[in-house]
Design a protein around this motif. Structure first.
Motif, mmCIF file in Angstrom:
data_model
loop_
_atom_site.group_PDB
_atom_site.id
_atom_site.type_symbol
_atom_site.label_atom_id
_atom_site.label_comp_id
_atom_site.label_asym_id
_atom_site.label_seq_id
_atom_site.Cartn_x
_atom_site.Cartn_y
_atom_site.Cartn_z
ATOM 1 N N ILE A 1 0.861 -1.179 0.000
ATOM 2 C CA ILE A 1 0.000 0.000 0.000
ATOM 3 C C ILE A 1 0.900 1.233 0.000
ATOM 4 N N LEU A 2 0.669 2.129 -0.972
ATOM 5 C CA LEU A 2 1.516 3.315 -1.128
ATOM 6 C C LEU A 2 0.669 4.582 -1.126
ATOM 7 N N ASP A 3 1.150 5.613 -0.445
ATOM 8 C CA ASP A 3 0.591 6.959 -0.571
ATOM 9 C C ASP A 3 1.438 7.714 -1.580
ATOM 10 N N ARG A 4 0.789 8.291 -2.579
ATOM 11 C CA ARG A 4 1.529 8.956 -3.655
ATOM 12 C C ARG A 4 1.047 10.392 -3.802
ATOM 13 N N PRO A 5 1.987 11.316 -4.035
ATOM 14 C CA PRO A 5 1.579 12.685 -4.353
ATOM 15 C C PRO A 5 0.922 12.730 -5.725
ATOM 16 N N ALA A 6 0.391 13.884 -6.068
ATOM 17 C CA ALA A 6 -0.217 14.054 -7.391
ATOM 18 C C ALA A 6 0.836 13.852 -8.476
ATOM 19 N N PHE A 7 0.414 13.301 -9.615
ATOM 20 C CA PHE A 7 1.306 13.138 -10.758
ATOM 21 C C PHE A 7 0.472 13.143 -12.033
ATOM 22 N N LYS B 1 9.701 6.493 -22.673
ATOM 23 C CA LYS B 1 10.514 6.036 -21.549
ATOM 24 C C LYS B 1 11.394 7.144 -21.005
ATOM 25 N N SER B 2 11.949 7.948 -21.911
ATOM 26 C CA SER B 2 12.838 9.033 -21.483
ATOM 27 C C SER B 2 12.076 10.135 -20.754
ATOM 28 N N LEU B 3 10.760 10.256 -21.014
ATOM 29 C CA LEU B 3 9.953 11.287 -20.358
ATOM 30 C C LEU B 3 9.586 10.899 -18.924
ATOM 31 N N GLY B 4 9.418 9.607 -18.661
ATOM 32 C CA GLY B 4 8.952 9.156 -17.358
ATOM 33 C C GLY B 4 9.908 9.524 -16.237
ATOM 34 N N ASN B 5 9.388 10.143 -15.171
ATOM 35 C CA ASN B 5 10.236 10.525 -14.037
ATOM 36 C C ASN B 5 9.513 10.369 -12.696
ATOM 37 N N ALA B 6 8.450 9.563 -12.665
ATOM 38 C CA ALA B 6 7.685 9.353 -11.434
ATOM 39 C C ALA B 6 7.247 7.890 -11.367
ATOM 40 N N GLU B 7 6.855 7.479 -10.169
ATOM 41 C CA GLU B 7 6.308 6.125 -10.007
ATOM 42 C C GLU B 7 4.855 6.083 -10.467
ATOM 43 N N PRO B 8 4.437 4.949 -11.034
ATOM 44 C CA PRO B 8 5.227 3.761 -11.364
ATOM 45 C C PRO B 8 6.138 4.008 -12.558
ATOM 46 N N ALA B 9 7.336 3.413 -12.517
ATOM 47 C CA ALA B 9 8.355 3.690 -13.518
ATOM 48 C C ALA B 9 8.114 2.877 -14.783
ATOM 49 N N GLY B 10 8.716 3.351 -15.881
ATOM 50 C CA GLY B 10 8.672 2.625 -17.142
ATOM 51 C C GLY B 10 7.394 2.836 -17.919
ATOM 52 N N ALA C 1 4.458 7.857 -16.286
ATOM 53 C CA ALA C 1 4.117 8.786 -15.206
ATOM 54 C C ALA C 1 5.176 9.874 -15.119
ATOM 55 N N ILE C 2 4.717 11.124 -14.970
ATOM 56 C CA ILE C 2 5.633 12.245 -14.789
ATOM 57 C C ILE C 2 5.158 13.070 -13.592
ATOM 58 N N ASP C 3 6.070 13.834 -13.002
ATOM 59 C CA ASP C 3 5.665 14.673 -11.874
ATOM 60 C C ASP C 3 4.923 15.907 -12.373
ATOM 61 N N THR C 4 4.287 16.603 -11.466
ATOM 62 C CA THR C 4 3.424 17.724 -11.853
ATOM 63 C C THR C 4 4.214 18.950 -12.303
ATOM 64 N N ASP C 5 5.523 18.967 -12.079
ATOM 65 C CA ASP C 5 6.354 20.090 -12.524
ATOM 66 C C ASP C 5 6.818 19.927 -13.960
ATOM 67 N N THR C 6 6.625 18.742 -14.526
ATOM 68 C CA THR C 6 7.081 18.474 -15.891
ATOM 69 C C THR C 6 5.995 18.843 -16.886
ATOM 70 N N ALA C 7 6.369 19.602 -17.890
ATOM 71 C CA ALA C 7 5.415 20.024 -18.918
ATOM 72 C C ALA C 7 5.008 18.835 -19.785
ATOM 73 N N VAL C 8 3.764 18.833 -20.223
ATOM 74 C CA VAL C 8 3.254 17.774 -21.101
ATOM 75 C C VAL C 8 3.500 18.176 -22.547
ATOM 76 N N PRO C 9 4.232 17.371 -23.327
ATOM 77 C CA PRO C 9 4.415 17.679 -24.744
ATOM 78 C C PRO C 9 3.075 17.852 -25.458
ATOM 79 N N ALA C 10 3.029 18.775 -26.384
ATOM 80 C CA ALA C 10 1.767 19.148 -27.026
ATOM 81 C C ALA C 10 1.127 18.009 -27.806
#
Length: 289
Positions: A130-136, A172-181, A206-215
């Motif tokens: 069981i994991l608590d995760r921040p927003a992503f 794959k190169s964009l992913g920087n948050a859990e779950p990985a890959g 999955a990416i963190d909320t500080d990472t911009a989403v490519p258009a």
């Protein structure tokens, strides 16, 4: 959960001729409509709405056979404004029209009242954390596909195969948050989990909320929350699908958690070259029950 489902069945019987407010009933039972519908369909094998319809038409058939009321009165009693609408619903369940049943007494396809019992055999290992995760955010390539419970979903297969190899590497190169890959993500799933209903499938990361989403990519905002993570290993997709089913039949009835709305995610930790076997993590959004 089992006692809540049995109370739900009892309440359906008590209000067969009335509009049934599932959300209000879920609140009275100390759970949510989303979780109640998901657990009902998983354990009963049919959506809650379909069970209610079958039970109404089963009891309506008995009214027709008795012959005490005219057809319009029976139609109105079960929530239909005309004999034509009632007849369509009746035929969809029984395969014959109300007039045939009134004349001949059948044939009928009756829906018995359900009763849920929990038998935990432990035949499906449930390696869970069981994991608590921040927003992503989830970003990738989305497609609307039908839900298929067993075997490979060819619509998802075609969607993934249509992406060029370099796009998988880019994701794959964009992913920087859990779950990985690279992730297989199901979103907007019908709470009744009816086979064939449409959902959004997202092939992404999955990416963190500080990472911009490519258009050029689709995205899903995932709020802060708790996740149940189930690890599986074996023939794919059979092992993963068996574990997914076992969460409803074994894990949720035995643990103080319930499903909450949100995307379901599958992360692949290892896999064979032909994808016939895989080690996966199934991420399900949960909250305390």
């Amino acid at each position: 959960m089992i006692s809540a489902l049995n109370r739900l069945v009892d309440l359906i019987e008590e209000h067969l001729t009335e509009e049934f407010d599932v959300d209000a009933v879920a609140g009275r039972l100390g759970t949510t409509e989303y979780h109640l519908r998901r657990m009902f369909s998983s354990l009963a094998g049919i959506p809650l709405s379909e069970y209610v319809r079958r039970r109404r038409m089963t009891v309506a058939a008995a009214d027709l056979v008795r012959g005490d009321d005219d057809l319009l009165s029976i139609a109105i009693r079960y929530g239909y404004g005309s004999t034509e609408a009632f007849g369509r619903a009746f035929r969809a369940v029984h395969g014959v029209g109300p007039g045939d049943v009134r004349r001949c007494g059948g044939p009928l396809r009756t829906q018995s009242q359900l009763r849920f019992r929990l038998t935990v055999e432990g035949n499906t290992p449930m390696h869970t954390r069981i994991l608590d995760r921040p927003a992503f955010r989830l970003v990738g390539h989305a497609a609307r596909v039908p839900l298929i419970h067993h075997g490979v979903n060819p619509h998802i297969q075609r969607h993934i195969a249509a992406l060029p190899a370099e796009e998988h590497s880019r994701l794959k190169s964009l992913g920087n948050a859990e779950p990985a890959g690279l992730l297989q993500i199901l979103h907007d799933l019908d709470p009744d989990s009816t086979e064939g209903t449409e959902l959004t499938y997202l092939h992404g990361v999955a990416i963190d909320t500080d990472t911009a989403v490519p258009a050029d990519l689709d995205s899903v905002e995932v709020p802060v929350g708790t996740w149940a993570v189930f690890r599986t290993a074996g023939p794919h997709p059979q092992t993963l699908q068996a574990a997914w089913a076992a969460t409803a039949t074994e894990w949720f009835p035995s643990n103080p958690w319930r499903l909450r709305p949100g995307p379901s995610m599958v992360a692949f930790l290892e896999r064979s070259a032909d994808f016939s076997t895989a080690t996966c993590e199934l991420w399900l959004p949960v909250e305390p029950d």
